[in-house]
Design a protein around this motif. Structure first.
Motif, PDB file in Angstrom:
ATOM      1  N   ASP A   1       0.710  -1.163  -0.066  1.00  0.00           N
ATOM      2  CA  ASP A   1      -0.178   0.047   0.015  1.00  0.00           C
ATOM      3  C   ASP A   1       0.976   1.494   0.055  1.00  0.00           C
ATOM      4  OD1 ASP A   1       0.917   0.299   2.654  1.00  0.00           O
ATOM      5  OD2 ASP A   1      -0.798  -0.349   3.583  1.00  0.00           O
ATOM      6  N   ASP A   2       0.352   2.335   0.055  1.00  0.00           N
ATOM      7  CA  ASP A   2       0.955   3.736  -0.114  1.00  0.00           C
ATOM      8  C   ASP A   2       2.052   4.086   1.219  1.00  0.00           C
ATOM      9  OD1 ASP A   2      -0.100   4.085  -2.676  1.00  0.00           O
ATOM     10  OD2 ASP A   2      -1.766   5.310  -1.952  1.00  0.00           O
TER      11      ASP A   2
ATOM     12  N   TYR B   1       1.271  -3.324   3.721  1.00  0.00           N
ATOM     13  CA  TYR B   1       0.636  -4.404   2.876  1.00  0.00           C
ATOM     14  C   TYR B   1      -1.030  -4.013   3.263  1.00  0.00           C
ATOM     15  CZ  TYR B   1       4.835  -6.353   1.270  1.00  0.00           C
ATOM     16  OH  TYR B   1       6.236  -6.588   1.013  1.00  0.00           O
ATOM     17  N   ARG B   2      -1.759  -4.342   2.092  1.00  0.00           N
ATOM     18  CA  ARG B   2      -3.152  -4.198   2.496  1.00  0.00           C
ATOM     19  C   ARG B   2      -3.713  -5.617   1.882  1.00  0.00           C
ATOM     20  NH1 ARG B   2      -5.102  -3.807  -2.727  1.00  0.00           N
ATOM     21  NH2 ARG B   2      -3.802  -2.842  -4.156  1.00  0.00           N
TER      22      ARG B   2
END
Length: 578
Positions: free
Chosen positions: A234-235, A239-240
């Protein structure tokens, strides 16, 4: 369990393996001291770190909490210790944080881990097998990202093939992979029977998954292989969750500490591995290693069950002259007979799995192309036998241990009943007994024209020629010649597929009887110059094993003679509405 004794027997079985000796002559960095150190270290680790998990894992099982699987207590700590001490990466390449040691040495260690707690050890099996697939078919980006982390145990991997309507019939897979306008692949569908499909032991899971990229009428030719991460960057630098959800954990007879998951994939991002529409042949690199792993799991079960039965028989006192103290039940002739049958089958299997792993090592460590092809043909012939009879002997030995223990064996006070429950699945997953029999018949005998059998026969005859015990050698040669006669019979049946397939299971068992005799002859060789009681024990059960192999060959021959119309009654599906 006596892990030290198991380690000693393992080392001796490697010492008398010609394939292992040949490998050592080609890999001069390996020496007896290093080999013993690895095997004895694996035994100590198994006893101290993994064995305590077995009862906890069986009792607690795995839980689904807020959509995620929670592993039994102690798993995380044991897993990190396993990886930090280098056990996961014994035979992995250096690119995957591995030590590049032989597969046979890893197999020796893995069987000790499986003796301790097979449910926990399953996580290592799929993870390390995935490394070889990614190394062979992953692009540079996938390899550099995943290999070091898988090898270090920071991340883990699964194998995702089965679906509710596509188990062994892989050509009916319906899970789709579609490529979007952004060039990324996305997976949608449902997969089931996924061992460690979700868990909280590692921070990320990669699913090696077969999905349809071609039309359904192409069957297996329309399947491609993907790596599907369970989470994506993710940004924020973390982690997503990806488009993967756990629908449920299966409630199973055994292996409670290994979560078997049903996973739903909804537009989950994926990485194509290798060539489009070549997924199944590529995934076989992992499937073959998993089948060897299954053989080792069965061997470990048999070793653990035999150890329990032997110890109990020495300690339990019952019978004897009524005016005297009761005697250990091992002094009863029938108990000794039962233990001898268990021991000769278990240790022959033990020697065979190590031998097969060494043969695979040799095939991967030769500069001679012709020799490499011969070794690959030999290992392909032997692998269905190792997978199937590792599974069967593991289960049967656990059952026999319960018989030795009597009523105590039927209770949870002793682990024999858990071994029985845990091992029942082994003859089902990674290819059922029927699939192994058809593979031996169709691919190894017919398609390969029995090449693997011819190479095996040469090896057995060479070993028999060196044997000091001529009676034992002649018994092994007799069993071999009877298998060769059956192979000729089934080769002629190629035009009568129904009759051949009806007898395929019997032919599989005849092929095992030959391997059983081969390994029993090897055990007998330890009597040439016995060093101690262990050599005498292995040699004695080898003698008995040769006679057991002869009996099994006779039974297989008789089954091969059953007419197809008797063996396949005119079954029809009942009308559910009648």
């Amino acid at each position: 369990m006596s892990f030290a004794r198991q380690a000693d027997i393992t080392a001796r079985l490697l010492e008398v393996s010609p394939s292992w000796s040949e490998l050592l002559s080609r890999r001069e960095e390996l020496d007896t001291g290093l080999i013993r150190m690895v095997i004895e270290g694996a035994a100590q680790f198994s006893e101290n770190r993994i064995a305590p998990l077995a009862q906890i894992a069986d009792r607690e099982g795995c839980r689904l909490v807020n959509g995620r699987v929670v592993a039994p207590q102690g798993y995380k700590e044991a897993w990190h210790a396993l990886c930090d001490e280098g056990w996961l990466g014994l035979d992995l390449p250096a690119e995957a944080a591995g030590q590049d040691l032989p597969l046979a040495l890893h197999t020796a260690a893995q069987m000790l881990f499986d003796c301790a707690c097979p449910a926990f050890a399953m996580l290592a099996g799929s993870t390390r097998s995935a490394v070889f697939v990614l190394d062979a078919f992953g692009d540079e980006e996938a390899r550099s990202e995943w290999l070091p982390r898988l090898g270090a145990g920071e991340w883990s991997a699964t194998i995702c093939i089965s679906e509710p309507d596509a188990g062994s019939d892989v050509g009916r897979i319906r899970t789709r992979a579609d490529r979007g306008p952004d060039g990324r692949w996305r997976i949608s569908g449902q997969k089931c029977w996924i061992s460690f499909g979700d868990h909280d032991v590692t921070s990320r899971i990669g699913h090696l998954l077969l999905a349809r990229t071609g039309p359904a009428e192409l069957g297996t030719r329309g399947l491609s292989l993907f790596l599907v991460p369970d989470s994506l960057p993710d940004d924020s630098g973390g982690y997503r969750r990806s488009g993967i959800a756990v629908e449920r954990i299966e409630e199973k007879l055994g292996l409670h500490g290994s979560p078997t998951c049903v996973l739903n994939f909804e537009q989950a991002e994926a990485i194509l591995l290798g060539e489009l529409n070549r997924g199944l042949p590529q995934l076989f690199l992992m499937i073959e290693r998993m089948r060897l792993l299954t053989a080792g799991q069965g061997t470990a079960t048999a070793l653990a069950a035999l150890d329990i039965a032997e110890r109990y028989a020495c300690e339990r006192r019952q019978g004897g002259a009524p005016e005297r103290a009761p005697i250990p039940i091992i002094e009863h002739c029938d108990v000794r007979r039962q233990l001898t049958v268990m021991a000769c089958r278990t240790q022959a299997l033990h020697a065979f799995v190590l031998e097969l792993a060494a043969i695979i090592d040799l095939a991967n460590f030769t500069g001679n192309e012709a020799e490499g092809r011969d070794l690959e043909a030999l290992s392909a012939w032997l692998l269905p036998l190792a997978k199937n009879f590792g599974a069967e002997i593991g289960f049967e030995t656990a059952s026999a241990a319960i018989q030795i223990l009597g009523g105590a064996g039927y209770t949870k006070e002793w682990p024999a009943e858990r071994l029985l429950r845990d091992s029942r699945i082994l003859s089902i997953f990674e290819g059922t007994t029927g699939m192994q029999a058809l593979d031996l018949l169709h691919r190894r005998l017919w398609k390969d024209e029995g090449r693997g059998l011819r190479i095996l026969a040469d090896r057995i005859r060479q070993e028999a020629a060196r044997a000091a015990d001529r009676e034992a050698a002649n018994l092994a040669l007799d069993v071999l010649s009877r298998l060769e006669a059956l192979a000729e019979h089934f080769s002629r049946l190629r035009t009568d597929r129904g009759a051949a397939e009806t007898g395929a299971d019997a032919f599989l068992r005849a092929a095992w009887a030959c391997v059983f005799a081969w390994m029993s002859l090897r055990l007998v060789s330890l009597l040439d110059k016995p060093r101690d009681e262990t050599d005498r024990y292995l040699g004695a059960i080898g003698r008995y094993g040769l006679h057991e192999a002869e009996v099994e060959m006779t039974a297989a021959e008789k089954r091969c003679q059953i007419p197809a119309d008797l063996a396949a009654a005119p079954w029809s599906a009942p009308d559910p509405w009648s």
